[in-house]
Design an enzyme around this catalytic site. Structure first.
Site, PDB file in Angstrom:
ATOM      1  N   CYS A  12      -4.373  12.966  13.540  1.00 27.65           N
ATOM      2  CA  CYS A  12      -5.620  11.648  12.956  1.00 27.65           C
ATOM      3  C   CYS A  12      -5.178  10.714  14.463  1.00 27.65           C
ATOM      4  O   CYS A  12      -4.654  11.428  15.315  1.00 27.65           O
ATOM      5  CB  CYS A  12      -5.203  10.615  12.037  1.00 27.65           C
ATOM      6  SG  CYS A  12      -3.835   9.867  11.864  1.00 27.65           S
ATOM      7  N   ARG A  32      -9.012   0.125   4.664  1.00 26.03           N
ATOM      8  CA  ARG A  32      -7.594   0.336   4.333  1.00 26.03           C
ATOM      9  C   ARG A  32      -6.444  -0.177   4.030  1.00 26.03           C
ATOM     10  O   ARG A  32      -5.630   0.769   2.333  1.00 26.03           O
ATOM     11  CB  ARG A  32      -7.758   1.779   4.831  1.00 26.03           C
ATOM     12  CG  ARG A  32      -8.990   3.076   5.454  1.00 26.03           C
ATOM     13  CD  ARG A  32      -8.514   3.954   6.211  1.00 26.03           C
ATOM     14  NE  ARG A  32      -7.640   4.005   5.546  1.00 26.03           N
ATOM     15  CZ  ARG A  32      -5.963   4.928   6.640  1.00 26.03           C
ATOM     16  NH1 ARG A  32      -6.486   5.319   7.764  1.00 26.03           N
ATOM     17  NH2 ARG A  32      -5.409   5.157   5.779  1.00 26.03           N
ATOM     18  N   LYS A  60       1.648  -1.103   0.144  1.00 21.49           N
ATOM     19  CA  LYS A  60      -0.660   0.386  -0.075  1.00 21.49           C
ATOM     20  C   LYS A  60       0.923   1.215  -0.004  1.00 21.49           C
ATOM     21  O   LYS A  60       0.744   2.384  -0.508  1.00 21.49           O
ATOM     22  CB  LYS A  60      -1.157   0.254   1.121  1.00 21.49           C
ATOM     23  CG  LYS A  60      -1.429   1.404   1.185  1.00 21.49           C
ATOM     24  CD  LYS A  60      -2.539   0.826   2.770  1.00 21.49           C
ATOM     25  CE  LYS A  60      -1.243   1.235   4.163  1.00 21.49           C
ATOM     26  NZ  LYS A  60      -0.998   2.991   4.353  1.00 21.49           N
ATOM     27  N   ASN A  61       2.048   1.106   1.453  1.00 20.01           N
ATOM     28  CA  ASN A  61       2.285   2.385   0.454  1.00 20.01           C
ATOM     29  C   ASN A  61       3.653   2.632   0.189  1.00 20.01           C
ATOM     30  O   ASN A  61       4.219   4.144  -0.324  1.00 20.01           O
ATOM     31  CB  ASN A  61       3.424   2.955   2.730  1.00 20.01           C
ATOM     32  CG  ASN A  61       2.120   2.619   3.386  1.00 20.01           C
ATOM     33  OD1 ASN A  61       0.986   3.066   2.998  1.00 20.01           O
ATOM     34  ND2 ASN A  61       2.391   2.827   4.586  1.00 20.01           N
ATOM     35  N   ARG A  71       0.691  14.612  13.638  1.00 15.42           N
ATOM     36  CA  ARG A  71       1.272  14.659  12.350  1.00 15.42           C
ATOM     37  C   ARG A  71       1.052  15.539  12.047  1.00 15.42           C
ATOM     38  O   ARG A  71       1.064  15.712  10.220  1.00 15.42           O
ATOM     39  CB  ARG A  71       0.615  12.940  11.799  1.00 15.42           C
ATOM     40  CG  ARG A  71       0.544  12.001  12.302  1.00 15.42           C
ATOM     41  CD  ARG A  71      -0.102  11.003  11.339  1.00 15.42           C
ATOM     42  NE  ARG A  71       0.901  10.670  10.839  1.00 15.42           N
ATOM     43  CZ  ARG A  71      -0.005   9.269   9.702  1.00 15.42           C
ATOM     44  NH1 ARG A  71      -1.384   8.820  10.255  1.00 15.42           N
ATOM     45  NH2 ARG A  71       0.826   8.791   8.811  1.00 15.42           N
ATOM     46  N   ASP A 121       4.691  -0.031  12.682  1.00 18.37           N
ATOM     47  CA  ASP A 121       3.739   0.232  11.672  1.00 18.37           C
ATOM     48  C   ASP A 121       3.226  -1.598  11.962  1.00 18.37           C
ATOM     49  O   ASP A 121       2.245  -2.607  11.882  1.00 18.37           O
ATOM     50  CB  ASP A 121       3.200   0.119  10.064  1.00 18.37           C
ATOM     51  CG  ASP A 121       2.930   1.427   9.555  1.00 18.37           C
ATOM     52  OD1 ASP A 121       2.371   1.768  10.914  1.00 18.37           O
ATOM     53  OD2 ASP A 121       3.706   1.551   8.306  1.00 18.37           O
TER      54      ASP A 121
HETATM   55  N1  EPU Z   1       6.719  14.964  11.502  1.00 16.86           N
HETATM   56  C1  EPU Z   1       6.681  15.843  11.506  1.00 16.86           C
HETATM   57  N2  EPU Z   1       6.693  16.710  10.719  1.00 16.86           N
HETATM   58  C2  EPU Z   1       6.233  16.629   9.121  1.00 16.86           C
HETATM   59  C3  EPU Z   1       6.663  15.210   8.858  1.00 16.86           C
HETATM   60  C4  EPU Z   1       6.350  14.442   9.876  1.00 16.86           C
HETATM   61  O1  EPU Z   1       6.709  16.003  12.616  1.00 16.86           O
HETATM   62  O2  EPU Z   1       6.559  17.561   8.213  1.00 16.86           O
HETATM   63  C5  EPU Z   1       6.631  13.638  12.006  1.00 16.86           C
HETATM   64  C6  EPU Z   1       5.767  12.574  12.475  1.00 16.86           C
HETATM   65  O3  EPU Z   1       4.420  13.538  13.114  1.00 16.86           O
HETATM   66  C7  EPU Z   1       5.695  11.636  13.606  1.00 16.86           C
HETATM   67  C8  EPU Z   1       7.178  11.123  12.787  1.00 16.86           C
HETATM   68  O4  EPU Z   1       8.038  12.499  11.824  1.00 16.86           O
HETATM   69  O5  EPU Z   1       6.130  11.559  14.795  1.00 16.86           O
HETATM   70  C9  EPU Z   1       7.619  10.242  11.079  1.00 16.86           C
HETATM   71  O6  EPU Z   1       6.068  10.914  10.218  1.00 16.86           O
HETATM   72  P1  EPU Z   1       6.407   9.838   8.877  1.00 16.86           P
HETATM   73  O7  EPU Z   1       6.273  11.270   8.280  1.00 16.86           O
HETATM   74  O8  EPU Z   1       7.294   9.566   8.638  1.00 16.86           O
HETATM   75  O9  EPU Z   1       5.471   9.289   8.786  1.00 16.86           O
HETATM   76  P2  EPU Z   1       4.117   9.474   7.724  1.00 16.86           P
HETATM   77  O10 EPU Z   1       4.579   9.475   6.499  1.00 16.86           O
HETATM   78  O11 EPU Z   1       2.681  10.120   7.945  1.00 16.86           O
HETATM   79  C10 EPU Z   1       3.962   7.380   7.076  1.00 16.86           C
HETATM   80  C11 EPU Z   1       3.040   6.157   6.591  1.00 16.86           C
HETATM   81  C12 EPU Z   1       2.495   5.150   8.027  1.00 16.86           C
HETATM   82  C13 EPU Z   1       3.679   4.758   9.201  1.00 16.86           C
HETATM   83  C14 EPU Z   1       4.801   5.450   8.997  1.00 16.86           C
HETATM   84  C15 EPU Z   1       6.474   6.177  10.267  1.00 16.86           C
HETATM   85  C16 EPU Z   1       2.476   6.081   4.141  1.00 16.86           C
HETATM   86  C17 EPU Z   1       1.448   6.494   3.134  1.00 16.86           C
HETATM   87  N3  EPU Z   1       2.375   6.117   5.974  1.00 16.86           N
HETATM   88  O12 EPU Z   1       3.841   7.862   7.529  1.00 16.86           O
HETATM   89  O13 EPU Z   1       1.698   4.330   7.189  1.00 16.86           O
HETATM   90  O14 EPU Z   1       3.409   4.246  10.342  1.00 16.86           O
HETATM   91  O15 EPU Z   1       5.153   6.868   7.215  1.00 16.86           O
HETATM   92  O16 EPU Z   1       6.661   5.032   9.374  1.00 16.86           O
HETATM   93  O17 EPU Z   1       3.470   5.709   3.563  1.00 16.86           O
HETATM   94  C18 EPU Z   1      -0.165   3.081   8.167  1.00 16.86           C
HETATM   95  O18 EPU Z   1       0.265   2.068   6.610  1.00 16.86           O
HETATM   96  O19 EPU Z   1      -0.393   2.263   8.936  1.00 16.86           O
HETATM   97  C19 EPU Z   1       0.778   3.868   8.606  1.00 16.86           C
HETATM   98  C20 EPU Z   1       0.367   4.834   9.110  1.00 16.86           C
END
Ligand code: EPU
Length: 427
Positions: free
Chosen positions: A116, A403, A22-23, A121, A311
């Site tokens: 969320c 999802r 998915k990701n 996030r 995850d």
């Molecule tokens: N963060 C910030 N600022 C930003 C971006 C991130 O503070 O601008 C923080 C977040 O709050 C968090 C950390 O950095 O504490 C890491 O978050 P990240 O941005 O890596 O998460 P994401 O990109 O929103 C993806 C996956 C998630 C997975 C996380 C961590 C996708 C579509 N989603 O989310 O997947 O948990 O990386 O590995 O790739 C899931 O599939 O169930 C899922 C939640």
């Protein structure tokens, strides 16, 4: 809403095929915005998040046909560079259209995703990086308005240092940098296999991305006409594979083969499961998981890849609920990712929460109950708990599961688990 009923105690045996990731599929679908023509994606999982992304791309003006595992995306005549709240609120990953829209069309209007269930996030890292590339960013009425330099011009390459490795942040900036003028250097990038996969796709399209999958990337921007449509089969879903690995470890005597899984993407989980006493062998492109004895307690701390994935935290915690002794599970990525804990307590688990740490004392038995969770991986963990519990567990609001897990009841059922979907159950 549908529910899933699980009757515990079955020994899992047999083979289960791992779906496409998915990701990985989500950013790759968004990358189709960078070119004209028709792109073909294969091995795409049949999931609600894929349908939401398809709806978003259609809203933007693309022609999308979803016939899982195949998806085709064709450029339309016009583009409407806007991701509305209605779609973004259904799926945070919609923010992945920001980078490509801005780079390709000089502007984008994307709803802020908001918090969320698992945490606040924020997307400040995405925005800071795009600003460093010359974009003008304003926040207005819940939307991010982004415009290229000088009223919609081409972004400029820049040196970006992420404050923390962010998966979708790194992906958004990679797609923007692919079409920026000059060279970008991205430092402290997320190293997840899905980020590496996006780099592979961008290069297939004609971009010049070096270092995807490591913490420093060098990207030489090209002009829009240089990026071409592509045909690509998505990598296997390491989190889905990991979830079935844990499911297989829940009952003594289980022997499960995961078909088409990539063990190299699962090193941290495999190491912890082996420490816990689970037997895991790579057999070509398959992974065999066997449990022949009791589970030993193992401590785990989540971390960005290649560390232990957040995850998989909920699912692994359920395994620890069955261990002979005490384990400590620490969540460092998201501030509110223990929503499964109160539900597991209702099923008879023994878990004490202290801030971002859960101390889990294994129990001999858990009991079926009606439970629900407001996040995807937490919901999966409750189904796994149901496999171990006495009598029946009903996991409600499987909306979240749909999802991210393709045909979960059929896949578990194929392994001998007693699992059924109940349509329009109480929620
Ligand atoms: N963060 C910030 N600022 C930003 C971006 C991130 O503070 O601008 C923080 C977040 O709050 C968090 C950390 O950095 O504490 C890491 O978050 P990240 O941005 O890596 O998460 P994401 O990109 O929103 C993806 C996956 C998630 C997975 C996380 C961590 C996708 C579509 N989603 O989310 O997947 O948990 O990386 O590995 O790739 C899931 O599939 O169930 C899922 C939640």
């Amino acid at each position: 809403m549908d529910a899933i009923r699980v009757r515990g105690g079955a020994v899992l045996k047999g083979r289960v095929r791992v779906s496409g990731a998915k990701n990985a599929a989500l950013p790759i679908l968004c990358a189709t915005l960078l070119s004209d023509g028709e792109s073909h994606l294969r091995n795409v999982p049949a999931l609600r998040d894929i349908d939401t992304t398809a709806a978003l791309l259609r809203f933007l003006g693309r022609g999308v046909s979803v016939n899982a595992p195949d998806v085709t995306v064709a450029a339309g005549k016009d583009v409407r560079p806007e991701a509305p709240y209605e779609l973004v609120k259904q799926m945070r990953a919609s923010v992945l259209v920001l980078g490509p829209l801005l780079a390709r069309f000089g502007r984008a209007k994307v709803s802020l995703p908001g918090g969320c269930a698992i945490g606040a996030r924020p997307i400040d890292q995405h925005l800071k990086a795009l600003e460093a590339m010359g974009a003008k960013i304003t926040l207005e009425r819940g939307y991010v308005l982004a415009e290229g330099p000088n009223g919609g011009g081409q972004l400029r390459g820049a040196e970006i240092v992420f404050d923390m490795p962010t998966v979708t942040g790194t992906e958004n900036v990679m797609m923007a940098a692919a079409l920026a003028k000059g060279r970008s250097i991205l430092v402290n990038c997320a190293r997840e296999p899905e980020v590496e996969e996006l780099g592979r796709i961008l290069n297939k399209m004609g971009a010049k991305v070096n270092g995807a999958g490591t913490d420093v990337m060098h990207i030489e921007g090209v002009t829009p006409g240089d990026l071409l449509p592509f045909d690509h089969a998505i990598i296997p879903d390491r989190i889905e594979a990991g979830t079935y690995m844990v499911a297989a470890a829940m009952t003594e005597g289980s022997d499960v083969i995961l078909e088409g899984a990539e063990i190299g993407d699962l090193e941290a989980l495999v190491a912890k499961m082996r420490q816990a006493g689970v037997i895991i062998d790579a057999e070509g492109r398959d992974i065999r998981v066997r449990r022949t004895g009791p589970i030993r307690p193992v401590n785990v701390t989540t971390a960005p890849h290649p560390g232990f994935p957040t995850d998989m935290q909920a699912q692994f915690m359920v395994l620890m609920c069955t261990a002979a002794g005490e384990s400590v599970i620490t969540e460092t990525i998201f501030e509110n990712r223990f929503m499964h804990v109160p539900e597991l307590l209702r099923m008879g688990a023994n878990i004490a929460l202290r801030g971002n740490t859960a101390v889990v004392d294994g129990v001999k038995k858990m009991y079926g109950a009606s439970v629900m969770a407001t996040d995807l991986r937490a919901s999966a963990s409750l189904i796994i708990a149901g496999l171990f519990s006495e009598d029946e567990t009903e996991v409600r609001r499987v909306y979240h599961l749909d999802r991210g897990y393709e045909h979960i009841e059929a896949k578990l059922g194929g392994l001998g688990a007693k699992v059924e979907r109940v349509r329009n159950a109480e929620s």
